[in-house]
Write a protein that holds these residues in place. Structure first.
Motif, PDB file in Angstrom:
ATOM      1  N   VAL A  45      -8.407 -39.733  23.380  1.00  0.00           N
ATOM      2  CA  VAL A  45      -8.182 -38.500  22.619  1.00  0.00           C
ATOM      3  C   VAL A  45      -8.483 -37.292  23.499  1.00  0.00           C
ATOM      4  O   VAL A  45      -7.691 -36.347  23.563  1.00  0.00           O
ATOM      5  N   PHE A  46      -9.603 -37.339  24.204  1.00  0.00           N
ATOM      6  CA  PHE A  46      -9.998 -36.247  25.082  1.00  0.00           C
ATOM      7  C   PHE A  46      -8.911 -35.980  26.131  1.00  0.00           C
ATOM      8  O   PHE A  46      -8.518 -34.839  26.371  1.00  0.00           O
ATOM      9  N   LYS A  47      -8.401 -37.039  26.724  1.00  0.00           N
ATOM     10  CA  LYS A  47      -7.348 -36.912  27.736  1.00  0.00           C
ATOM     11  C   LYS A  47      -6.078 -36.294  27.143  1.00  0.00           C
ATOM     12  O   LYS A  47      -5.474 -35.401  27.743  1.00  0.00           O
ATOM     13  N   GLN A  48      -5.689 -36.741  25.967  1.00  0.00           N
ATOM     14  CA  GLN A  48      -4.474 -36.215  25.352  1.00  0.00           C
ATOM     15  C   GLN A  48      -4.633 -34.758  24.924  1.00  0.00           C
ATOM     16  O   GLN A  48      -3.691 -33.973  25.046  1.00  0.00           O
ATOM     17  N   VAL A  49      -5.805 -34.396  24.450  1.00  0.00           N
ATOM     18  CA  VAL A  49      -6.064 -32.994  24.093  1.00  0.00           C
ATOM     19  C   VAL A  49      -5.873 -32.107  25.323  1.00  0.00           C
ATOM     20  O   VAL A  49      -5.218 -31.067  25.257  1.00  0.00           O
ATOM     21  N   HIS A  50      -6.401 -32.541  26.451  1.00  0.00           N
ATOM     22  CA  HIS A  50      -6.264 -31.750  27.678  1.00  0.00           C
ATOM     23  C   HIS A  50      -4.823 -31.710  28.170  1.00  0.00           C
ATOM     24  O   HIS A  50      -4.366 -30.684  28.682  1.00  0.00           O
ATOM     25  N   GLN A  51      -4.082 -32.798  27.988  1.00  0.00           N
ATOM     26  CA  GLN A  51      -2.665 -32.805  28.369  1.00  0.00           C
ATOM     27  C   GLN A  51      -1.873 -31.830  27.485  1.00  0.00           C
ATOM     28  O   GLN A  51      -1.023 -31.094  27.979  1.00  0.00           O
ATOM     29  N   LEU A  52      -2.174 -31.823  26.186  1.00  0.00           N
ATOM     30  CA  LEU A  52      -1.493 -30.896  25.282  1.00  0.00           C
ATOM     31  C   LEU A  52      -1.852 -29.446  25.601  1.00  0.00           C
ATOM     32  O   LEU A  52      -1.017 -28.547  25.470  1.00  0.00           O
ATOM     33  N   GLU A  53      -3.082 -29.227  26.039  1.00  0.00           N
ATOM     34  CA  GLU A  53      -3.477 -27.875  26.450  1.00  0.00           C
ATOM     35  C   GLU A  53      -2.688 -27.457  27.693  1.00  0.00           C
ATOM     36  O   GLU A  53      -2.184 -26.331  27.773  1.00  0.00           O
ATOM     37  N   LYS A  54      -2.556 -28.345  28.659  1.00  0.00           N
ATOM     38  CA  LYS A  54      -1.803 -28.036  29.879  1.00  0.00           C
ATOM     39  C   LYS A  54      -0.337 -27.736  29.577  1.00  0.00           C
ATOM     40  O   LYS A  54       0.280 -26.909  30.242  1.00  0.00           O
ATOM     41  N   LYS A  55       0.220 -28.403  28.571  1.00  0.00           N
ATOM     42  CA  LYS A  55       1.618 -28.193  28.189  1.00  0.00           C
ATOM     43  C   LYS A  55       1.809 -26.928  27.357  1.00  0.00           C
ATOM     44  O   LYS A  55       2.933 -26.567  27.038  1.00  0.00           O
ATOM     45  N   GLY A  56       0.706 -26.269  26.988  1.00  0.00           N
ATOM     46  CA  GLY A  56       0.802 -25.045  26.201  1.00  0.00           C
ATOM     47  C   GLY A  56       0.916 -25.272  24.709  1.00  0.00           C
ATOM     48  O   GLY A  56       1.199 -24.343  23.959  1.00  0.00           O
ATOM     49  N   ILE A  57       0.680 -26.495  24.263  1.00  0.00           N
ATOM     50  CA  ILE A  57       0.772 -26.809  22.839  1.00  0.00           C
ATOM     51  C   ILE A  57      -0.532 -26.460  22.135  1.00  0.00           C
ATOM     52  O   ILE A  57      -0.528 -25.989  21.001  1.00  0.00           O
ATOM     53  N   LEU A  58      -1.645 -26.655  22.821  1.00  0.00           N
ATOM     54  CA  LEU A  58      -2.958 -26.313  22.279  1.00  0.00           C
ATOM     55  C   LEU A  58      -3.583 -25.190  23.089  1.00  0.00           C
ATOM     56  O   LEU A  58      -3.278 -25.025  24.267  1.00  0.00           O
ATOM     57  N   ILE A  59      -4.450 -24.443  22.438  1.00  0.00           N
ATOM     58  CA  ILE A  59      -5.231 -23.412  23.121  1.00  0.00           C
ATOM     59  C   ILE A  59      -6.691 -23.578  22.721  1.00  0.00           C
ATOM     60  O   ILE A  59      -7.008 -24.116  21.662  1.00  0.00           O
ATOM     61  N   ARG A  60      -7.576 -23.108  23.603  1.00  0.00           N
ATOM     62  CA  ARG A  60      -9.003 -23.111  23.293  1.00  0.00           C
ATOM     63  C   ARG A  60      -9.354 -21.817  22.561  1.00  0.00           C
ATOM     64  O   ARG A  60      -8.787 -20.767  22.832  1.00  0.00           O
TER      65      ARG A  60
END
Length: 80
Positions: A45-60
């Motif tokens: 989950v942690f890895k996928q969250v970071h991948q989605l952040e890199k793709k611009g889908i998620l933000i902190r």
């Protein structure tokens, strides 16, 4: 699940579904919500969250480890 076709694998679809509720979540809380729905490790989950952040889908949220859907990505998706 409608979002499943937009992503490779169910993990990303669940992450986006949980964050679509509008409440910021940590990777740990996302993993907790996933228990019982999908057998996946916290590390995955942690890895996928970071991948989605890199793709611009998620933000902190303000540089914390709380994540939200990127409003720009949501607008692009809605326009699609």
């Amino acid at each position: 699940m409608v979002l499943e076709g937009l992503f490779i694998g169910k993990t990303n679809a669940f992450i986006v579904e949980f964050l679509a509720e509008g409440k910021p979540l940590t990777a740990k809380k996302i993993h907790g919500k996933m228990k019982g729905k999908l057998k996946v490790s916290y590390q995955a989950v942690f890895k996928q969250v970071h991948q989605l952040e890199k793709k611009g889908i998620l933000i902190r949220v303000n540089g914390t480890y709380l994540y939200l859907l990127n409003p720009q990505w949501v607008r692009k998706l809605a326009a699609f």
